[in-house]
Design a protein around this motif. Structure first.
Motif, PDB file in Angstrom:
ATOM      1  N   SER A   6      13.515   8.883 -17.280  1.00 24.16           N
ATOM      2  CA  SER A   6      12.148   8.424 -17.077  1.00 24.16           C
ATOM      3  C   SER A   6      11.954   7.981 -15.636  1.00 24.16           C
ATOM      4  O   SER A   6      12.908   7.582 -14.958  1.00 24.16           O
ATOM      5  CB  SER A   6      11.850   7.244 -18.010  1.00 24.16           C
ATOM      6  N   THR A   7      10.704   8.052 -15.187  1.00 24.18           N
ATOM      7  CA  THR A   7      10.326   7.606 -13.855  1.00 24.18           C
ATOM      8  C   THR A   7       9.178   6.626 -13.965  1.00 24.18           C
ATOM      9  O   THR A   7       8.208   6.878 -14.689  1.00 24.18           O
ATOM     10  CB  THR A   7       9.910   8.790 -12.976  1.00 24.18           C
ATOM     11  N   LEU A   8       9.278   5.519 -13.244  1.00 26.87           N
ATOM     12  CA  LEU A   8       8.209   4.536 -13.134  1.00 26.87           C
ATOM     13  C   LEU A   8       7.714   4.558 -11.690  1.00 26.87           C
ATOM     14  O   LEU A   8       8.524   4.488 -10.771  1.00 26.87           O
ATOM     15  CB  LEU A   8       8.710   3.138 -13.496  1.00 26.87           C
ATOM     16  N   LYS A   9       6.409   4.683 -11.507  1.00 25.15           N
ATOM     17  CA  LYS A   9       5.838   4.771 -10.173  1.00 25.15           C
ATOM     18  C   LYS A   9       4.812   3.669  -9.949  1.00 25.15           C
ATOM     19  O   LYS A   9       4.078   3.289 -10.872  1.00 25.15           O
ATOM     20  CB  LYS A   9       5.166   6.129  -9.973  1.00 25.15           C
ATOM     21  N   ILE A  10       4.779   3.197  -8.705  1.00 25.18           N
ATOM     22  CA  ILE A  10       3.764   2.233  -8.289  1.00 25.18           C
ATOM     23  C   ILE A  10       3.044   2.826  -7.079  1.00 25.18           C
ATOM     24  O   ILE A  10       3.680   3.217  -6.106  1.00 25.18           O
ATOM     25  CB  ILE A  10       4.369   0.876  -7.906  1.00 25.18           C
ATOM     26  N   GLN A  11       1.703   2.912  -7.189  1.00 22.94           N
ATOM     27  CA  GLN A  11       0.937   3.519  -6.113  1.00 22.94           C
ATOM     28  C   GLN A  11      -0.494   3.007  -6.142  1.00 22.94           C
ATOM     29  O   GLN A  11      -1.234   3.320  -7.101  1.00 22.94           O
ATOM     30  CB  GLN A  11       0.967   5.053  -6.270  1.00 22.94           C
ATOM     31  N   PRO A  12      -0.938   2.223  -5.170  1.00 22.31           N
ATOM     32  CA  PRO A  12      -0.189   1.634  -4.063  1.00 22.31           C
ATOM     33  C   PRO A  12       0.418   0.298  -4.458  1.00 22.31           C
ATOM     34  O   PRO A  12      -0.100  -0.398  -5.334  1.00 22.31           O
ATOM     35  CB  PRO A  12      -1.293   1.431  -3.011  1.00 22.31           C
ATOM     36  N   ARG A  16       0.802  -1.226   0.000  1.00 24.08           N
ATOM     37  CA  ARG A  16       0.000   0.000   0.000  1.00 24.08           C
ATOM     38  C   ARG A  16       0.843   1.288   0.000  1.00 24.08           C
ATOM     39  O   ARG A  16       0.271   2.366  -0.158  1.00 24.08           O
ATOM     40  CB  ARG A  16      -1.029   0.027   1.130  1.00 24.08           C
ATOM     41  N   GLN A  17       2.165   1.150   0.168  1.00 27.86           N
ATOM     42  CA  GLN A  17       3.006   2.336   0.038  1.00 27.86           C
ATOM     43  C   GLN A  17       3.267   2.640  -1.431  1.00 27.86           C
ATOM     44  O   GLN A  17       2.954   1.853  -2.324  1.00 27.86           O
ATOM     45  CB  GLN A  17       4.338   2.131   0.776  1.00 27.86           C
TER      46      GLN A  17
END
Lengths: 114, 115
Positions: free
Chosen positions: A75-81, A16-17
């Motif tokens: 580039s940026t890859l994000k995971i949320q959550p 969940r972070q």
């Protein structure tokens, strides 16, 4: 010639972070790829950029994953959550435009979700 | 469905022995074919590729691979393995299309080399 740079190399987070990974491709490489490599599996393409436009994001879980390449370079890859099943190595690769299948891979970021 | 099968999860050989890693693919038409190597903590490195022509291709580090259309195979070989060859080896395929270079990887074969 410097290779593909990725940071961080390792990341541990709780489910969940949120987490973000950064990639700097080889200078002059217009095409950039993000792969997910789950333990015991081969890499799977998540998203491909040509300059700052998306070429293929058909396997990107868009409800939680996002990626950007605003200036056509890094580039940026994000995971949320994050979920437990997101534990994997995230590989970035780059290539010259017009030279297919000549992808150069970075060392990857190993993500552990607990 | 497009797929790549590497039937051997783990192979152990002695240094100096010969090596063959198996790869079979399922694809609508003959794709481009690749072998990559991944050492611990490292990114993937291209060993060799097959686009067309001679079905026996030579790569880096003394590796070679043979494309057999009738068997849908692209097996990797090396006549004499070195301790530094210990790594994960991946077979991959890609479509013969102008507007894409999307790779599909197998699950990999871990090579262990004993002195």
């Amino acid at each position: 010639e410097a290779g593909v740079a990725q940071s961080p190399r390792y990341k541990i987070i709780e489910k969940r972070q949120s987490v973000a990974f950064w990639c700097n491709p080889i200078s002059g490489h217009a095409t950039l790829y993000w792969y997910q490599q789950i333990l015991g599996q081969g890499p799977k393409l998540l998203i491909q950029f040509q300059n700052n436009g998306v070429v293929d994001d058909s396997q990107l879980p868009k409800d939680r994953f996002s990626a950007e390449r605003l200036k056509g370079v890094d580039s940026t890859l994000k995971i949320q959550p994050a979920k437990l099943e997101d534990s994997a190595v995230y590989l970035c690769a780059s290539s010259l435009t017009g030279v297919p299948y000549e992808q150069y891979f970075g060392p990857g970021t190993r993500l552990t979700v607990t | 469905a497009q797929s790549v099968t590497q039937p051997d999860i783990h192979i152990t050989v002695s240094e100096g022995a010969s090596l063959e890693l198996r790869c079979n693919y399922s694809y609508g038409a003959t794709p481009y074919l690749f072998w990559y190597v991944q050492s611990p903590g490292q990114g993937l490195q291209l060993l060799l590729k097959y686009f067309s022509g001679d079905t026996l291709v030579q790569g880096i580090k003394g590796f070679e691979a043979e494309f057999k259309r009738s068997q849908s195979s692209f097996n990797l070989r090396k006549p004499s393995v070195h301790w530094s060859d210990a790594a994960e080896h991946f077979c991959a395929v890609g479509p013969r299309a102008r507007n894409t270079d999307k790779l599909i990887f197998g699950t990999g074969t871990r090579l262990q080399v004993f002195p």
